[in-house]
Write an enzyme that holds these catalytic residues in place. Sequence first.
Site, PDB file in Angstrom:
ATOM      1  N   ASP A 219     -24.407   2.625  20.897  1.00 26.97           N
ATOM      2  CA  ASP A 219     -23.333   1.686  21.246  1.00 26.97           C
ATOM      3  C   ASP A 219     -23.577   0.335  20.584  1.00 26.97           C
ATOM      4  O   ASP A 219     -23.487  -0.715  21.226  1.00 26.97           O
ATOM      5  CB  ASP A 219     -23.242   1.527  22.766  1.00 26.97           C
ATOM      6  CG  ASP A 219     -21.886   0.968  23.202  1.00 26.97           C
ATOM      7  OD1 ASP A 219     -20.925   1.042  22.410  1.00 26.97           O
ATOM      8  OD2 ASP A 219     -21.794   0.449  24.327  1.00 26.97           O
TER       9      ASP A 219
ATOM     10  N   GLY B  26     -23.067   0.054  38.504  1.00 20.83           N
ATOM     11  CA  GLY B  26     -23.888  -0.879  39.252  1.00 20.83           C
ATOM     12  C   GLY B  26     -23.279  -2.241  39.450  1.00 20.83           C
ATOM     13  O   GLY B  26     -22.215  -2.560  38.935  1.00 20.83           O
TER      14      GLY B  26
ATOM     15  N   VAL C 283     -24.442  -6.406  39.386  1.00 27.02           N
ATOM     16  CA  VAL C 283     -25.426  -7.238  38.719  1.00 27.02           C
ATOM     17  C   VAL C 283     -25.531  -8.583  39.419  1.00 27.02           C
ATOM     18  O   VAL C 283     -24.517  -9.226  39.699  1.00 27.02           O
ATOM     19  CB  VAL C 283     -25.074  -7.444  37.235  1.00 27.02           C
ATOM     20  CG1 VAL C 283     -26.208  -8.155  36.516  1.00 27.02           C
ATOM     21  CG2 VAL C 283     -24.800  -6.113  36.578  1.00 27.02           C
TER      22      VAL C 283
ATOM     23  N   GLY D 262     -20.056  -3.162  37.322  1.00 28.05           N
ATOM     24  CA  GLY D 262     -19.675  -2.169  36.337  1.00 28.05           C
ATOM     25  C   GLY D 262     -19.416  -0.835  36.994  1.00 28.05           C
ATOM     26  O   GLY D 262     -19.395  -0.711  38.223  1.00 28.05           O
TER      27      GLY D 262
END
Length: 693
Positions: A137, A27, A29, A24
Amino acid sequence: MNPLGFGDPLRLGPYRLVGVLGEGGMGKVYLAAGRDGRPAAVKVLRPELAHDQDLGRRFVREAHTARAVESPGVARVLGAEVEGGRPWIATEFLPGPTLEEAVARYGPLDEPTVRLLAAALARTLGDVHAAGLVHRDVKPANIVLTAEGPRLIDFGIARPEHGLTLTTTGQTPVTPGYGAPEQVLGRRVTGAADVFSLGAVLVYAATGRRAYDGPHVAAVQYAVVHEQPDLGGLPAALHPLVTPCFRHDPALRPTPAQIAGAFAPAGSGGRRARNAWRRGPLHEEAERREREVRRLTGSIVVAAPEDAGPTGPTRRRVLAAAGAGGALLLAGGGGTAWWLRGREEADTAAAGDAPDAALLEGKSAGTPPAPLWGPLAMASTGHVPTPVVLRDVVVLAALGGGLVALRVVDGSMKWARPELTPRAGHLPVNEDEFVCADASGGLSVRNASTGAESWSVPGAEVALLLAAAPEGIYFLTTGGKLRAVDTAGRRIRWTVDSGEDPRDTTGPLAAVGPGRLAVSGTDGSLTVLDTADGRTAWEVSGQNGALQPAVEGDTLYTGGPGLTAFALADGAVRWEAERGAGDWGPPVLDAHGLTATCQGLVYRYAKDGRRARRWTTPLLNPTPSRQAPVVQGDWIWIVEGNGSYAGVSAFSASGQDRLWTYERDDPGPWAMAAAGNRVFLVSGGGIVAMPTA
């Protein structure tokens, strides 16, 4: 999922990292296994950002934020530390699809299930707000449907009720159509913003459509601030419950506790709704994925080394299986739950064929016929390559990434391959197989009906697939070269310079025929190469940019300044229609001739160049679409161009007039494919199967 690469850690704290799930904006994952064998998703701040103290604090704050919420309705944070100067966060796996994916696959939820969903999410939001936080969100992609019920994920932008939420670029992060008006306007927000988002989520869950939509982000955000939601299709009993969530004044919206009480299903409706998690297809899907994830994670913990023999799974095999099994909570970037299907399931899916759809009677003038199925929110909202229709499936770029195959008869999903990249396109190779590319640029030939890989060429550097035939596959490489792969030897046959930029989304475009590859370049050139060695056989210029050519037998047909038929072998012009009349769009061939558009009119020619018909009804947009027409049955389907008018129109091959236009207000881009008396239309993240006459 990809294997660990150079620079990836092998272990963080108690977690052994076994593969890369995704990346992302902040970061990376990883799939990981704890000491007890339980699966986890571990997010690590990018090395180039680790020195930024503000970002580091924000990253660690995400873990502390999520841990501050005591609720069974959120994803648990398992651990968070700073190791080697890089902070990391470990979160639990959440088996099951996201709400977005579940609605796309199974359709909208029934009213009792929507009530249960609303009550559960409202209780969770109450817990979030009780911790002094606003999630900010709430959207279908951030709600995972587990066997125990819905779980809210991604606290990446959650903040206390005081203070603005800003990204590192200074922009307010809002998901279009779900963020509240005060978020769109950059004002201070309270828990009422999450209530607005919940209302939008419930409309999507009940109808399969967004409450606020538009042709672009700005239009959606304007509608959120100034207009009322579209509640069409929402059950009447839910209107008075959902409508208050959308009040523009935050103070007038209900509280989560009020929502939970109002929506709680009662009696038999409540029992039926609870069965959606405990006995229905969503529950079965979640349980199956949970078993598979635990099995795979157990294999990861006890797996033999890289050189393990046939009695134990190799690390690569486990990576392949783990990367394809279950819905995983990824806290990367926006914290996304991916719905990844198992390789073994795809490899053992039954191959099959589909019967042709029945032809419609009559011309259906004025009004488009009812779809055979869809529209389904299963298609990519970004790059829209042409779907491939083979055997019993239509293969297309999937919502959320990768490729997905839908059964042509009813639109149900047969397989999904998230590790494949839709950006390179995908093309039929023969009657059973198609070619595509993986995220690393490897070339992969797969059985369309099952999704199983037939063979591959790793490291082929595929950037854009151009043409494919039983004897060869041709593509643009990541370095801008034109490359051929021999399908018999399954190796690279030749590589030549192309002069093309692989990042250019407008082309080149190509077609292959006996001994020749015709490439229409973005510079307006038409270059025809020998398929044996890649040498240029002949070329012409001035073709007005890249247009899809068409080949039949020893003849090449192209649009551009004129509709032209060339001898494929040497470029001799066999005939040319009305050069100078205007720009011709790409032609399409069928058993009876070829069809193309020019200056807003539709033309049909015999293959010897004799004009057979010109339709007198002009197109809505005189600029030819890059999408070639589609001929199926007696109807000719034409994308009306890109502009204030678009959509797809149907013309009768035996008549003179346009019959109707489907989705005239949809500006596209559109992609079309057809087979078996079905026409598949893709646009705006949706796919629909239409009948023909």
